[in-house]
Design a protein around this motif. Structure first.
Motif: not given
Length: 433
Positions: A3-10, A100-111
């Motif tokens: 999933k791609t977003f302009k902004y992510v709040i983690l 660097a790659g601007k991505s987050l990965t969840s425990a369930g394997g989602e990116t």
């Protein structure tokens, strides 16, 4: 599928909720923003957990204290995020961050991909099991950070009517939970290693009042020692707390409040860190482009004192989140916002007491007012003086006007000619500034 977003709040705490509100105020478009939290509920005002949530009469419950109700704003219910086109991604733990790659990965394997990231991961509690304390994994040993923790503690309090509780730690959580456990008619003993309670902020004179007041309310206080082990009954529930000084305390419930640590491990080696947090500028921007850090995890320039600080408090969580989002949106328009100019602020409420503190607790101190714990209406405070100026102010049982006055003193830092005169003047000194 990514999933791609302009902004992510983690993060899903106070800072995350206030950041989401500021994005909405700044006109974020539908589908541009996601908030990712490992908790199962939308962001809420965390301070409620150690106070109203555990009250014996009409306890606070969600959705009553979702952000931003703690600062007088509207409650952001899950529907609010939908209305604003913000994707609320709950019960999702991020286990890998590739800045660097601007991505987050969840425990369930989602990116989840993003253009701009706001790190609002907050703190995690320090557990006694982290230090290998014997028996610290027994049932009915509680920590308080999330609403689930508060639910479990609430059930234990109800199940152990007139029982015995040991509170390990003499800071914020220790003081607030000891009070609320007494309100529930639980027999409470507080244990902490320091010579007085809340040592990071309180002077011996301030602490003496609270310890006396708590003792009058039936809280037993044991200072200068620590819990070194626990024994459990046949059901695996805690039964006794062993102290380093050899004493053994009976306990049906143990609550541990020995501090927290900022959740920065996902970003280790990817961002610059300082003083235990992620180093930012006055706009909460890190050294990695398009990555911001707010709240407990940020080590930022505290303009008033000309130094880098990390502040763990709800007030800063709210304000830093708003500052970062304003800065993000301004930068997109080629503009800037003013530097973050924060006045440190802490407060607490317990029993019939309520204190506020502003500024810096360094230098010499002057205690003023009535700090007799037996007084029907005690009211007292303290000033901190450094280099001939008042740099900090504390007040118990102040009115809103009086609290504003001590805040102004801490911000303005007026000179002090005569310390004895200041003690005499007390609160009236602040009212004149």
């Amino acid at each position: 599928m990514a999933k791609t977003f302009k902004y992510v709040i983690l993060g899903g705490g106070v800072a995350a909720g206030y950041a989401a509100r500021e994005f909405a105020k700044q006109g974020v478009k539908a589908g541009e923003l996601a908030l990712i939290s490992k908790e199962a509920v939308a962001p809420y005002e965390r301070p409620a957990l150690s106070k109203a949530y555990l009250f014996p009469e009409s306890p606070a419950r969600l959705p009553g204290f979702h952000v931003c109700v703690g600062s007088g704003g509207e409650r952001l219910l899950p529907e609010w995020y939908k209305e604003k086109g913000i994707e609320l991604i709950l019960s999702t733990e991020i286990v890998k961050a590739d800045l660097a790659g601007k991505s987050l990965t969840s425990a369930g394997g989602e990116t989840f991909n993003y253009q701009t990231l706001v790190i609002a991961t907050g703190s995690t509690v320090i557990r006694l099991t982290d230090f290998g304390v014997q028996g610290a994994d027994a049932k009915n040993i509680f920590y308080l950070r999330e609403v689930d923790d508060a639910d479990k503690l609430y059930e234990a309090i109800k199940g152990k009517k007139n029982g015995k509780a040991v509170v390990v730690g003499g800071g914020y959580i220790g003081l607030e939970l000891s009070a609320v456990l007494r309100l529930n008619n639980i027999d409470v003993t507080m244990v902490y290693p320091e010579p007085w309670c809340m040592p990071r902020l309180f002077t011996a004179g301030i602490a003496e009042f609270y310890e006396g007041y708590y003792a009058n309310k039936g809280v037993n206080i044991i200072k200068g020692t620590v819990a070194v082990g626990f024994t459990a009954n046949s059901d695996g529930e805690v039964k006794e707390v062993k102290l380093k000084d050899g004493r053994v305390l009976e306990a049906d419930i143990v609550v541990v409040g020995v501090g927290g640590r900022p959740q920065t491990s996902l970003f280790k080696g990817q961002v610059e860190e300082e003083k235990g947090g992620i180093k930012t500028d006055s706009y909460f921007k890190t050294n990695v482009s398009d990555v911001y850090a707010v709240g407990d995890v940020a080590t930022f320039p505290l303009k008033l004192y000309g130094e880098l600080r990390r502040v763990e408090h709800v007030d800063h969580a709210r304000k830093s989140a708003e500052q970062a989002v304003k800065a993000i949106k301004a930068a997109e328009d080629g503009k800037t916002v003013e530097e973050y100019d924060y006045l440190p602020y802490f407060y607490s409420r317990s029993f019939d007491l309520s204190w506020q503190f502003y500024g810096d607790n360094v230098g010499d101190t002057v205690l003023f007012g009535d700090n007799n714990p037996q007084s029907p209406k005690p009211k007292f405070g303290s000033y901190w003086i450094k280099d001939g100026k008042v740099v900090g102010a504390f007040l118990e049982s102040g009115t809103p006007e009086e609290n504003k006055a001590i805040a102004k003193v801490a911000k303005v830092q007026p000179p002090v000619e005569n310390v004895d005169q200041l003690a005499k003047e007390g609160l009236s000194f602040a009212s004149k500034i």
